[in-house]
Design a protein around this motif. Structure first.
Motif, PDB file in Angstrom:
ATOM      1  N   ASN A 167      -2.783  -4.413  -4.029  1.00 22.56           N
ATOM      2  CA  ASN A 167      -2.780  -3.076  -3.450  1.00 22.56           C
ATOM      3  C   ASN A 167      -3.894  -3.007  -2.410  1.00 22.56           C
ATOM      4  O   ASN A 167      -5.071  -2.984  -2.736  1.00 22.56           O
TER       5      ASN A 167
ATOM      6  N   ALA B  82       0.854  -1.193   0.000  1.00 19.34           N
ATOM      7  CA  ALA B  82       0.000   0.000   0.000  1.00 19.34           C
ATOM      8  C   ALA B  82       0.886   1.239   0.000  1.00 19.34           C
ATOM      9  O   ALA B  82       2.008   1.205   0.516  1.00 19.34           O
ATOM     10  N   SER B  83       0.375   2.312  -0.551  1.00 15.74           N
ATOM     11  CA  SER B  83       1.148   3.562  -0.590  1.00 15.74           C
ATOM     12  C   SER B  83       1.336   4.149   0.806  1.00 15.74           C
ATOM     13  O   SER B  83       2.324   4.830   1.066  1.00 15.74           O
ATOM     14  N   TRP B  84       0.402   3.891   1.717  1.00 10.17           N
ATOM     15  CA  TRP B  84       0.471   4.433   3.077  1.00 10.17           C
ATOM     16  C   TRP B  84       1.375   3.602   3.986  1.00 10.17           C
ATOM     17  O   TRP B  84       1.614   3.969   5.133  1.00 10.17           O
TER      18      TRP B  84
ATOM     19  N   ASP C 232      -6.188   1.053  -0.472  1.00  9.08           N
ATOM     20  CA  ASP C 232      -5.453   2.228  -0.920  1.00  9.08           C
ATOM     21  C   ASP C 232      -6.305   3.054  -1.868  1.00  9.08           C
ATOM     22  O   ASP C 232      -7.265   2.557  -2.456  1.00  9.08           O
TER      23      ASP C 232
ATOM     24  N   SER D 133      -9.570  -2.476  -2.540  1.00  9.71           N
ATOM     25  CA  SER D 133      -9.923  -1.248  -1.826  1.00  9.71           C
ATOM     26  C   SER D 133     -10.619  -1.497  -0.492  1.00  9.71           C
ATOM     27  O   SER D 133     -10.481  -0.719   0.437  1.00  9.71           O
TER      28      SER D 133
ATOM     29  N   ASN E  32      -3.016   7.590  -5.025  1.00 12.79           N
ATOM     30  CA  ASN E  32      -1.851   7.423  -4.155  1.00 12.79           C
ATOM     31  C   ASN E  32      -1.016   6.216  -4.567  1.00 12.79           C
ATOM     32  O   ASN E  32       0.221   6.256  -4.523  1.00 12.79           O
ATOM     33  N   ALA E  33      -1.688   5.141  -4.963  1.00 13.80           N
ATOM     34  CA  ALA E  33      -0.977   3.936  -5.403  1.00 13.80           C
ATOM     35  C   ALA E  33      -0.150   4.236  -6.652  1.00 13.80           C
ATOM     36  O   ALA E  33       1.012   3.826  -6.760  1.00 13.80           O
TER      37      ALA E  33
END
Length: 197
Positions: free
Chosen positions: A117, A89-91, A120, A143, A124-125
């Motif tokens: 993913n 994940a981007s976070w 996310d 998601s 952002n991804a």
């Protein structure tokens, strides 16, 4: 006239007072033993040796490679090649650290890297992959996190090694690091590659 407490009554009181201390010491000893007993990233998984969970996820909207949308995940596509299945994940801060190692791993043309993913935002991804590189042959957008639950994900990142027949051969909990890439993950990949078809 004063009475002297009996020997047994005094011993019983001392034992009642010491019992919590004895229990605490036993639990602390057990905790310390388990703390030093092995690699926490090697948590057991009921999925080892089982077919990959049925997973159909769309690609990340807007994610392209050479002008073509990067495909999502379909369980049928997880067969036919040794696959490294990475949950990211981007976070996820550790995902940033493992990104260059995944790019290095993607150079091995004997394997395919697929990403999930997890929970996310698509924008952002995409920014994450533009910044750190995209090692993924395909990456599905989970998601709501439902696919992650099916895969038994404890947290992000996690990485699975799948055999050519789509069964899960290994699971790494936590980030890929320079150390575990060479000492754990690559040897697990080599074991699966050595099994042939």
């Amino acid at each position: 006239m004063t009475t002297v407490p009996s020997e047994t009554g005094g011993a019983r009181r001392r034992w009642i007072l010491l019992l919590p201390l004895v229990i605490f010491i036993a639990l602390a000893g057990l905790f310390l033993y388990r703390l030093g007993a092995g690699d926490p990233s090697a948590l057991p998984s009921a999925l080892i040796g089982q077919p990959a969970p049925a997973t159909t996820l769309p690609g990340i909207p807007g994610l392209e490679r050479d002008g073509t949308p990067v495909p999502g995940i379909d369980t049928a596509d997880l067969k036919g090649a040794v696959t490294v299945f990475n949950v990211w994940a981007s976070w996820c801060v550790p995902c940033r650290d493992e990104a260059p190692l995944l790019m290095r791993l993607a150079e091995d043309k004997r394997i395919r890297i697929v990403g999930l993913n997890y929970k996310d935002e698509p924008a952002n991804a995409i920014k994450f992959l533009e910044r750190y590189g995209n090692p993924y042959h395909a990456t599905g957008a989970d998601s709501r996190g439902r696919a992650g639950i099916e895969w038994g994900v404890y947290g992000v990142p996690e990485t699975f090694v799948l055999a050519r027949d789509g069964t899960i051969a290994y699971k790494l909990v936590g980030p890929i690091t320079a150390k575990n890439l060479d000492t754990v993950l690559k040897p697990e990949i080599e074991k699966v590659l050595a099994k042939g078809s």
